[in-house]
Design a protein around this motif. Structure first.
Motif, PDB file in Angstrom:
ATOM      1  N   THR A   1       0.823  -1.216   0.000  1.00  0.00           N
ATOM      2  CA  THR A   1       0.000   0.000   0.000  1.00  0.00           C
ATOM      3  C   THR A   1       0.856   1.264   0.000  1.00  0.00           C
ATOM      4  O   THR A   1       0.330   2.364  -0.135  1.00  0.00           O
ATOM      5  CB  THR A   1      -0.847   0.080   1.267  1.00  0.00           C
ATOM      6  OG1 THR A   1       0.063   0.155   2.363  1.00  0.00           O
ATOM      7  CG2 THR A   1      -1.750  -1.121   1.430  1.00  0.00           C
ATOM      8  N   SER A   2       2.159   1.087   0.246  1.00  0.00           N
ATOM      9  CA  SER A   2       2.980   2.283   0.428  1.00  0.00           C
ATOM     10  C   SER A   2       4.442   1.905   0.342  1.00  0.00           C
ATOM     11  O   SER A   2       4.798   0.734   0.449  1.00  0.00           O
ATOM     12  CB  SER A   2       2.696   2.922   1.795  1.00  0.00           C
ATOM     13  OG  SER A   2       2.752   1.946   2.818  1.00  0.00           O
TER      14      SER A   2
ATOM     15  N   SER B   1       5.769   9.807  -2.410  1.00  0.00           N
ATOM     16  CA  SER B   1       4.918   8.637  -2.562  1.00  0.00           C
ATOM     17  C   SER B   1       4.027   8.476  -1.337  1.00  0.00           C
ATOM     18  O   SER B   1       4.371   7.806  -0.383  1.00  0.00           O
ATOM     19  CB  SER B   1       5.821   7.407  -2.745  1.00  0.00           C
ATOM     20  OG  SER B   1       5.057   6.269  -3.004  1.00  0.00           O
TER      21      SER B   1
ATOM     22  N   GLU C   1       1.044   7.321   1.162  1.00  0.00           N
ATOM     23  CA  GLU C   1       0.421   6.020   1.403  1.00  0.00           C
ATOM     24  C   GLU C   1      -0.917   5.924   0.667  1.00  0.00           C
ATOM     25  O   GLU C   1      -1.683   6.888   0.622  1.00  0.00           O
ATOM     26  CB  GLU C   1       0.170   5.868   2.908  1.00  0.00           C
ATOM     27  CG  GLU C   1      -0.576   4.604   3.264  1.00  0.00           C
ATOM     28  CD  GLU C   1      -0.969   4.538   4.751  1.00  0.00           C
ATOM     29  OE1 GLU C   1      -1.361   5.572   5.322  1.00  0.00           O
ATOM     30  OE2 GLU C   1      -0.864   3.446   5.315  1.00  0.00           O
ATOM     31  N   SER C   2      -1.187   4.761   0.085  1.00  0.00           N
ATOM     32  CA  SER C   2      -2.539   4.471  -0.402  1.00  0.00           C
ATOM     33  C   SER C   2      -3.196   3.668   0.716  1.00  0.00           C
ATOM     34  O   SER C   2      -2.840   2.513   0.955  1.00  0.00           O
ATOM     35  CB  SER C   2      -2.478   3.661  -1.695  1.00  0.00           C
ATOM     36  OG  SER C   2      -1.767   4.383  -2.677  1.00  0.00           O
TER      37      SER C   2
ATOM     38  N   ASP D   1       5.057   2.437  -8.344  1.00  0.00           N
ATOM     39  CA  ASP D   1       3.928   2.985  -7.584  1.00  0.00           C
ATOM     40  C   ASP D   1       4.157   4.444  -7.224  1.00  0.00           C
ATOM     41  O   ASP D   1       3.209   5.216  -7.087  1.00  0.00           O
ATOM     42  CB  ASP D   1       3.722   2.227  -6.270  1.00  0.00           C
ATOM     43  CG  ASP D   1       3.282   0.805  -6.496  1.00  0.00           C
ATOM     44  OD1 ASP D   1       2.804   0.484  -7.597  1.00  0.00           O
ATOM     45  OD2 ASP D   1       3.416   0.000  -5.552  1.00  0.00           O
ATOM     46  N   ARG D   2       5.435   4.801  -7.025  1.00  0.00           N
ATOM     47  CA  ARG D   2       5.676   6.197  -6.622  1.00  0.00           C
ATOM     48  C   ARG D   2       5.229   7.157  -7.727  1.00  0.00           C
ATOM     49  O   ARG D   2       4.830   8.277  -7.444  1.00  0.00           O
ATOM     50  CB  ARG D   2       7.135   6.419  -6.235  1.00  0.00           C
ATOM     51  CG  ARG D   2       8.115   6.213  -7.364  1.00  0.00           C
ATOM     52  CD  ARG D   2       9.546   6.361  -6.848  1.00  0.00           C
ATOM     53  NE  ARG D   2      10.491   6.204  -7.937  1.00  0.00           N
ATOM     54  CZ  ARG D   2      11.671   6.784  -7.975  1.00  0.00           C
ATOM     55  NH1 ARG D   2      12.070   7.560  -6.993  1.00  0.00           N
ATOM     56  NH2 ARG D   2      12.483   6.583  -8.985  1.00  0.00           N
TER      57      ARG D   2
ATOM     58  N   ARG E   1       1.274   7.121  -7.442  1.00  0.00           N
ATOM     59  CA  ARG E   1       0.836   7.741  -6.174  1.00  0.00           C
ATOM     60  C   ARG E   1       1.147   9.228  -6.187  1.00  0.00           C
ATOM     61  O   ARG E   1       0.351  10.049  -5.720  1.00  0.00           O
ATOM     62  CB  ARG E   1       1.521   7.055  -4.985  1.00  0.00           C
ATOM     63  CG  ARG E   1       0.997   5.657  -4.739  1.00  0.00           C
ATOM     64  CD  ARG E   1       1.501   5.058  -3.423  1.00  0.00           C
ATOM     65  NE  ARG E   1       1.021   3.682  -3.296  1.00  0.00           N
ATOM     66  CZ  ARG E   1       1.795   2.621  -3.074  1.00  0.00           C
ATOM     67  NH1 ARG E   1       3.090   2.772  -2.898  1.00  0.00           N
ATOM     68  NH2 ARG E   1       1.276   1.416  -2.984  1.00  0.00           N
ATOM     69  N   ASN E   2       2.307   9.600  -6.722  1.00  0.00           N
ATOM     70  CA  ASN E   2       2.686  11.006  -6.810  1.00  0.00           C
ATOM     71  C   ASN E   2       1.709  11.773  -7.709  1.00  0.00           C
ATOM     72  O   ASN E   2       1.484  12.967  -7.521  1.00  0.00           O
ATOM     73  CB  ASN E   2       4.114  11.108  -7.363  1.00  0.00           C
ATOM     74  CG  ASN E   2       4.701  12.501  -7.245  1.00  0.00           C
ATOM     75  OD1 ASN E   2       4.583  13.153  -6.217  1.00  0.00           O
ATOM     76  ND2 ASN E   2       5.312  12.975  -8.303  1.00  0.00           N
TER      77      ASN E   2
ATOM     78  N   PRO F   1      -4.408   6.372  -6.079  1.00  0.00           N
ATOM     79  CA  PRO F   1      -4.134   5.343  -5.071  1.00  0.00           C
ATOM     80  C   PRO F   1      -3.703   4.041  -5.751  1.00  0.00           C
ATOM     81  O   PRO F   1      -4.335   3.607  -6.713  1.00  0.00           O
ATOM     82  CB  PRO F   1      -5.474   5.144  -4.354  1.00  0.00           C
ATOM     83  CG  PRO F   1      -6.369   6.215  -4.838  1.00  0.00           C
ATOM     84  CD  PRO F   1      -5.787   6.842  -6.056  1.00  0.00           C
ATOM     85  N   SER F   2      -2.618   3.440  -5.257  1.00  0.00           N
ATOM     86  CA  SER F   2      -2.001   2.303  -5.950  1.00  0.00           C
ATOM     87  C   SER F   2      -1.708   1.172  -4.976  1.00  0.00           C
ATOM     88  O   SER F   2      -1.170   1.408  -3.891  1.00  0.00           O
ATOM     89  CB  SER F   2      -0.689   2.752  -6.595  1.00  0.00           C
ATOM     90  OG  SER F   2      -0.897   3.918  -7.388  1.00  0.00           O
TER      91      SER F   2
END
Ligand SMILES: [Zn+2]
Length: 471
Positions: A220-221, A379, A381-382, A416-417, A420-421, A425-426
């Protein structure tokens, strides 16, 4: 990326034997299983190392999709003008428009592999003793093959999703990264990949411990990578006349203070949930400490004890460490300059400005300057929301009943970064089960279990159907 994403190390050292044996999970119908294996073989045998690029693999995927009946307007190949071999293939499976799209990510590139280091040809798919060997078999052509086969299967079944499913097969996640696919797509072709939810198969997945299913991880992060340069100067002069003002000693003193400094404990929804779940799985004395740090506020004494372990320490706080140092200009002269690189990994929610001011305060010497090397790709948190975790449980438990599902934060970073950036949400939801001691991603004789590969194909098809639901 893969290697940093697992709780490898904790998991194998927990030494838990849970009650359920690793009975095989469901696999696709025979025709789909054969197609998935054929696609897997084709993708592994197209060399997509940094030097070769991903374009040939992206074009091969394009052919499969067109043959399966996807209209050409929905199958888009794009490459940066200055990197034509770093191609990306984006396909849109049109739905009923009841919710914004969901984007699935799979990177096509692999880490270099030298045939002389391997016991088999790394760019040929070899099946042996229940394993598939080859570069990318675990990172992550197994995920690419599963995504592509699932698209073909869903199309053949006339499946109608409630929302658009977008799948992006992307370039340049591994070493190099000068034409990173998600970064390029978000910057130049946002309309192609814009989504309310991102599912990345390059992380997450099942952990075996001694052949038993121990837990399923949901990424998630991840921590944010940020680097600073520390620098200080002094007048120099002849080496025979040392005095009190010396850049090397001053910098060394500052670094000594940095070594002793620890950032405050910082928990996220994810790490709190991770510790609470791991406490349940760990029968040892650490269990109580894990439960105590999962509380709000976290118990400081428990956090101190857990921080003795470098992995737990990295999960509990932002870290900074000196990684390079240089200084002086001649053997027989007093130094005029000393310089150090400090590499930090920030917790989601921490900021480069906050870390920089903590460094300045800790160094406690105004003559040491601290500069940020490059703005970080933040990045956030999702959050492991009840809604997303319920969907994950629906899919995972349909495949592997009752396995504990644990949200996790990676200490390294992945594509993911980028998403998410960009405010999307990833979640990492890979379908492969591996043993913590077994992960050969980026290494020699990389391999995936044949049964695990087949299960992952079936899982991915189910995942795409569940994630296509509007709510
Ligand atoms: Zn990867």
């Amino acid at each position: 990326m893969r290697a940093f994403k697992r709780w490898v190390g904790f998991v194998s050292c927990l030494g838990v034997t849970l009650g359920w044996a690793a009975t095989p999970g469901p696999v696709p119908p025979p025709d789909d299983r054969e197609l998935a294996r054929a696609i897997f073989k084709e993708l592994v045998e197209i060399k997509t190392t940094h030097d070769m690029g991903s374009t040939i693999a992206a074009r091969a995927i394009e052919q499969h999709l067109l043959k399966a009946g996807f209209p050409s307007r929905d199958v888009v190949f794009v490459a940066p003008a200055d990197h034509p071999m770093k191609g990306n293939l984006v396909v849109r499976y049109r739905g009923k428009g009841k919710a914004p799209p969901v984007l699935f990510l799979g990177h096509l590139d692999v880490v270099e592999a030298k045939p002389e280091d391997w016991s088999v040809d790394p760019f040929e798919l070899t099946e042996k003793d229940g394993w598939f060997y080859g570069r990318g078999t675990i990172d992550m052509k197994e995920g690419d093959a599963a995504l592509l086969e699932s698209l073909v299967r869903l199309k053949r079944e006339h499946f109608k999703p409630e929302r658009d499913l977008i799948v992006a097969f992307t370039a340049d996640e591994e070493a190099g990264g000068d034409a990173n696919g998600p970064a390029f797509l978000l910057k130049e072709h946002r309309d192609l990949v814009d989504a309310a939810l991102v599912i990345n198969l390059d992380g997450g997945g099942g952990d075996y411990s001694r052949g038993e299913r121990q837990m399923y991880e949901v990424g998630t992060s991840e921590k944010t990578y940020v680097t600073y340069t520390l620098e200080t100067t002094s007048p120099g002069r002849h080496g025979s006349l040392p005095g009190p003002d010396n850049a090397i000693y001053r910098l060394a003193d500052g670094l000594g203070r940095l070594e002793a400094f620890r950032f405050p404990v910082m928990l996220t929804d994810t790490t709190r949930a991770s510790f609470a779940k791991l406490a349940d799985l760990d029968p040892g004395p650490r269990s109580a400490d894990m439960r105590a740090v999962a509380q709000t506020p976290p118990d400081p004494a428990a956090a101190d004890r857990l921080s003795q372990n470098v992995r737990f320490n990295a999960l509990l706080r932002t870290t900074c460490v000196a990684t390079l140092i240089s200084g002086g200009h001649a053997e027989n002269a007093l130094p005029q300059r000393a310089k150090a690189t400090v590499q930090c990994r920030m917790m989601p929610g921490d900021s480069a400005e906050h870390v920089q001011s903590a460094l300045v305060t800790t160094l406690n010497d105004s003559r040491i300057t601290v500069t940020l090397d490059a703005p970080p790709i933040v990045s956030p948190e999702s959050r492991p929301t009840p809604q997303i975790m319920a969907k994950v449980a629906e899919v995972v438990h349909s495949m592997w009943p009752k396995v504990p599902i644990v949200p996790t934060m990676a200490t390294g970073f992945s594509d993911d970064r980028q998403t998410r950036n960009a405010g999307m949400p990833s979640y990492d939801l890979g379908g492969i089960w591996i043993d913590g001691d077994e992960n050969r991603a980026h290494g020699r004789d990389e391999r995936v279990g044949v049964q695990e590969f087949d299960e992952s194909v079936e899982y991915t098809w189910r995942l795409m159907k569940v994630m296509s639901k509007a709510r």
